[in-house]
Design an enzyme around this catalytic site. Sequence first.
Site, PDB file in Angstrom:
ATOM      1  N   ALA A   1     -72.368  14.291  -1.244  1.00 17.72           N
ATOM      2  CA  ALA A   1     -71.728  15.173  -2.224  1.00 17.72           C
ATOM      3  C   ALA A   1     -72.703  15.406  -3.376  1.00 17.72           C
ATOM      4  O   ALA A   1     -73.596  14.596  -3.623  1.00 17.72           O
ATOM      5  CB  ALA A   1     -70.427  14.563  -2.736  1.00 17.72           C
ATOM      6  N   PHE A   2     -72.502  16.514  -4.103  1.00 18.04           N
ATOM      7  CA  PHE A   2     -73.472  16.888  -5.140  1.00 18.04           C
ATOM      8  C   PHE A   2     -73.572  15.830  -6.235  1.00 18.04           C
ATOM      9  O   PHE A   2     -74.574  15.752  -6.943  1.00 18.04           O
ATOM     10  CB  PHE A   2     -73.098  18.251  -5.739  1.00 18.04           C
ATOM     11  CG  PHE A   2     -72.044  18.196  -6.811  1.00 18.04           C
ATOM     12  CD1 PHE A   2     -72.403  18.075  -8.143  1.00 18.04           C
ATOM     13  CD2 PHE A   2     -70.689  18.254  -6.494  1.00 18.04           C
ATOM     14  CE1 PHE A   2     -71.432  18.010  -9.149  1.00 18.04           C
ATOM     15  CE2 PHE A   2     -69.720  18.195  -7.479  1.00 18.04           C
ATOM     16  CZ  PHE A   2     -70.095  18.077  -8.810  1.00 18.04           C
ATOM     17  N   LYS A   3     -72.530  15.013  -6.384  1.00 18.58           N
ATOM     18  CA  LYS A   3     -72.533  14.036  -7.472  1.00 18.58           C
ATOM     19  C   LYS A   3     -73.638  12.994  -7.328  1.00 18.58           C
ATOM     20  O   LYS A   3     -73.943  12.284  -8.289  1.00 18.58           O
ATOM     21  CB  LYS A   3     -71.168  13.356  -7.571  1.00 18.58           C
ATOM     22  CG  LYS A   3     -70.073  14.318  -8.027  1.00 18.58           C
ATOM     23  CD  LYS A   3     -68.766  13.615  -8.272  1.00 18.58           C
ATOM     24  CE  LYS A   3     -67.718  14.535  -8.875  1.00 18.58           C
ATOM     25  NZ  LYS A   3     -67.080  15.410  -7.867  1.00 18.58           N
ATOM     26  N   ASP A   4     -74.241  12.902  -6.144  1.00 21.70           N
ATOM     27  CA  ASP A   4     -75.363  11.976  -5.949  1.00 21.70           C
ATOM     28  C   ASP A   4     -76.496  12.247  -6.938  1.00 21.70           C
ATOM     29  O   ASP A   4     -77.127  11.314  -7.428  1.00 21.70           O
ATOM     30  CB  ASP A   4     -75.930  12.107  -4.518  1.00 21.70           C
ATOM     31  CG  ASP A   4     -75.061  11.386  -3.484  1.00 21.70           C
ATOM     32  OD1 ASP A   4     -74.441  10.359  -3.827  1.00 21.70           O
ATOM     33  OD2 ASP A   4     -75.007  11.867  -2.336  1.00 21.70           O
TER      34      ASP A   4
ATOM     35  N   ALA B   1     -75.481  10.990 -10.489  1.00 24.21           N
ATOM     36  CA  ALA B   1     -75.223   9.542 -10.489  1.00 24.21           C
ATOM     37  C   ALA B   1     -76.523   8.762 -10.349  1.00 24.21           C
ATOM     38  O   ALA B   1     -76.758   7.770 -11.042  1.00 24.21           O
ATOM     39  CB  ALA B   1     -74.263   9.185  -9.353  1.00 24.21           C
TER      40      ALA B   1
END
Length: 437
Positions: free
Chosen positions: A105-108, A111
């Site tokens: 997911a793009f949140k990688d 994060a």
Amino acid sequence: MKYYSTNKQAPYASLEDAVVKGLASDKGLYMPESIKSIDKEVIADLKNKSFHEIACIVAQAFFGEDIEPEILNEIVKDTLAFETPVINVHDNIYSLELFHGPTLAFKDVGARFMARLLGFFIKKEGLKQVNVLVATSGDTGSAVANGFLGVPGIHVYVLYPKGKVSPIQECQFTTLGQNITALEIDGTFDDCQALVKSAFMDEELNQHMKLTSANSINVARFLPQSFYYFNAYAQLDRIGKADELVVSVPSGNFGNITAGIFAYWMGLPIKRFIAANNRNDVFLEYLQTGIYTPRPSVPTIANAMDVGNPSNFARILDLFGSKENPHQAICELISGYRFTDEEIGETMKQTYKQTGYILDPHGACGYQALVENQLTANETGVFLETAHPAKFKGTVDHILDADIEIPEKLKAFMQGEKQSIELSKEFEGFKQYLMQQ
Ligand SMILES: *Cc1c(COP(=O)(O)O)cnc(C)c1O
């Protein structure tokens, strides 16, 4: 660089303070005091650069005053050990696939960057252990847990609602061990979020341990998301398609689209943006009426966008605050769409049938907004495909009447053993647990 609070009632903070605190003391969101422009010649030359090189240029503009270039480049390199390719779906519509990182997911991106930046500050300043509290309905917990895994000086507590995240998502943050603890809360996502908020406000707890947040209110998680907008531009420029870009962003807390607007502010030639929502559409309502009315979220099949009070709305307002008519200025740059679960499902089905491209329920909102927006012949539409469809395999298989493949990366998580600590939704029990750590 100094950071101010969108509520303007807190003192200016250094980058380090803004990252370690997360939220300003007046509950506002931190904003950089200035946003540096990137020269036109540099932008024209992006097409000749790698993603890593592009991200270093952007990171330099944000963080160059605070961190030496070699260290910053190392952090960027570690963050972006994967690509964000642009894929043609049909005609002039492209998917910016942001799901090639470790948790798909793009949140990688945000994060991992935040974990490394915070890890750097902790080492440099010899800070005592920093504890990251994160409430999740699925994707945030997995990206944060994996991003921070094994970073010295940081412990992560992931709070998630028992029985309400998909099995694939659950194993991405419950099987890791080391410095990651999964807390299974007998309640809803809102209960988890309320526990985290109470913890940040509890004086005794804050004296006992240093707490911070790792959702998109944190500048270190939020700003790096502008890297891949520059990378998308570079890829489309290479094929002569970057002159009139319309970027559509499936939005929940509005961190992703706000990072895109920062890129625009820095001079990236994006013609306009579309904020694509599911039934949680307070932003669309704001565009239509000029009035912002937050309300409790409603559950949808694009559940990472089930947000009734998008936190980064404050940043958008702040960016346009100096304009004569901020609402009008926002409407000139951003348009909005909303989709019901039925419409999302129909989009996924039709697109699969007509093009073979498998959309996840979030990306489907971004895609459909471009279709309904009716791009002109010279415009190129890019939607952000924010998660791999296999993360929502149950929903996607059901809608497409298919059995989509699970990538190896996901399978690896599914083989681990689940470890979690069960807690009730009462704050006292949660606090007692943390006081013993
Ligand atoms: C978090 C998330 C979103 C929403 O992003 P915001 O930055 O909160 O607007 C969209 N899609 C997926 C898959 C997500 O995980």
